[in-house]
Write a protein that holds these residues in place. Sequence first.
Motif, mmCIF file in Angstrom:
data_model
loop_
_atom_site.group_PDB
_atom_site.id
_atom_site.type_symbol
_atom_site.label_atom_id
_atom_site.label_comp_id
_atom_site.label_asym_id
_atom_site.label_seq_id
_atom_site.Cartn_x
_atom_site.Cartn_y
_atom_site.Cartn_z
ATOM 1 N N UNK A 310 0.820 -1.202 0.000
ATOM 2 C CA UNK A 310 0.000 0.000 0.000
ATOM 3 C C UNK A 310 0.859 1.258 0.000
ATOM 4 N N UNK A 311 1.966 1.235 0.737
ATOM 5 C CA UNK A 311 2.866 2.401 0.789
ATOM 6 C C UNK A 311 3.457 2.676 -0.586
ATOM 7 N N UNK A 312 3.896 1.635 -1.264
ATOM 8 C CA UNK A 312 4.465 1.804 -2.611
ATOM 9 C C UNK A 312 3.403 2.307 -3.584
ATOM 10 N N UNK A 313 2.187 1.821 -3.443
ATOM 11 C CA UNK A 313 1.098 2.268 -4.313
ATOM 12 C C UNK A 313 0.799 3.745 -4.104
ATOM 13 N N UNK A 314 0.769 4.172 -2.843
ATOM 14 C CA UNK A 314 0.441 5.558 -2.516
ATOM 15 C C UNK A 314 1.517 6.521 -3.021
ATOM 16 N N UNK A 315 2.763 6.057 -3.092
ATOM 17 C CA UNK A 315 3.859 6.903 -3.559
ATOM 18 C C UNK A 315 3.946 6.962 -5.081
ATOM 19 N N UNK A 316 3.208 6.115 -5.760
ATOM 20 C CA UNK A 316 3.319 6.002 -7.215
ATOM 21 C C UNK A 316 2.577 7.123 -7.944
#
Length: 528
Positions: A310-316
């Motif tokens: 989820x963290x990687x998705x939010x930063x994308x």
Amino acid sequence: MAKVSIQLIQVTCAIVWCLLAAGPIFGFAALKPILISEGVYGELCTPNNDPILSITAGRDALMAGKAPKPCTAQDLKLNLMFTVGAGTTNVVALFVGWILDSYGPRVCGFIGSGFLTLGALSLGWSSNISLFDPYIVGYVLLAIGGPFVFISCFQLANSFPKRSGTVLAIITGAFDTSSALFFFYRVAYQNWKPDLTLKKFFNFYLVVPLFIFLCQLFIMPKESYKTLGAVQKLEVEGLDENGNLPEGEDGSRIIPDDDERQSLLSTGSPVIRPVLSSTSGRKSIWENYVEAKLEKKTKGIFGVMHDYTAIEQIKSPWFLFMLVFTIICMLRINYFVATVRSQEEYLLGDADAALKMNSIFDVALPLGGVVAIPFIGLVLDHCSTLTALTTVASISVLIGVLGLTRSFLLNLIGILILVAYRPFYYTVVSDYCAKVFGFETFGTVYGLLMCISGVCNMGQSLLDRMTHRTFNMDPTPVNSILVTITVVSAGCLLWYVNRESKIREEKMKILESIADPNDQEQTAYGST
């Protein structure tokens, strides 16, 4: 038979309370004339600045079919009431999702009924409250209660597996229609019951949270429910959280062709699978089949971020570009809802024409969602993600441009498009999040998207203040800025999605061309 009957009662109860409590705060344009005529924030008007409107004079004006006009300070404070309420609704969505996934729908229902009760008491007994602002607090409490009682209904899609999409559509339509509550209040107040004060109305409204509480206690299912991601998976893929067919389904809804369905089942293994998406953890041939088709239909967009945290998705960029676009669209919609009459009065130069437009908007807003539901389904079922986003962006810009004109007809067309666009926009955003980020993180990613958008939506009060004091009630400068930002944000989002889609589509072709020639099903999928 008894089982079906209780399920039908449960769905019916949910539809009833969604109509009355899911999102009535968005009917603010209809409630505002009553608030003015009841003298809410009338003390902010001073004889040296703006005329003080007595409650009697306000009621008389409303009875005569003319909306009482607030002073500048009163108008700003009333609009702030809606701004904070609308922003809170979106902010609280993130917390509702967490509570829902952790404690289930009954707890959410109880919490929602509690907030609705406190909101009704705050607004109904406002004249006796001096410790805090009872109007803003009451409106915020209603705004918090709405998502709790609305989102907790999604589990009922499992009550009728073969009609899960229909149940979700009806519940969503009930949410859109709930803005009619204040419209009917205004009609009754204006035509039949001038003594139906805020106190009387909200005292009557206490029946609604009581109804919700009793339904949760005695009627609604006691079992824990599916997560928000599971509900979204059911809506997008037609499969349950494990990737299997819902109980009672035979797969005909997913694969109408009998021969193709039997061929898939006879293989006994998931030979049809997505080309780009990871297939780790797949549990059924149905999930592989559906997701392969979705990957193909969306031109590689489906599954692009499914394997990330989820963290990687939010930063994308996938999240950030959609976030900016969502913020500006939500801001524009809610800004118009709060200021529709004052905007139209300035643009048309006619108070009576503005009142007529406001009345049309009051009726059209709740009907728009109901009318738009079938068309929303058609677009999402038959168009790629990029096409759906392009349609949303184009309609958003069109509405903005029509709102800059001084023509009654063009403004009316813009309003009619807006009321149908509003549910379409929200549905496309949730569909985008599900397809791009996946179902396991859907509650977190989509909830955060709405939460941040809700916080930024508080900036609506700044736009309102600029319109009143800097631009002397002229909405054109603010609307022009908003339309310009819409064009830029939509352009960036579409550019990025289009670029990534082409890259992934090219990868799909390369991977399909080097696929194992003995894997006939995979090759056949790649050539469709």
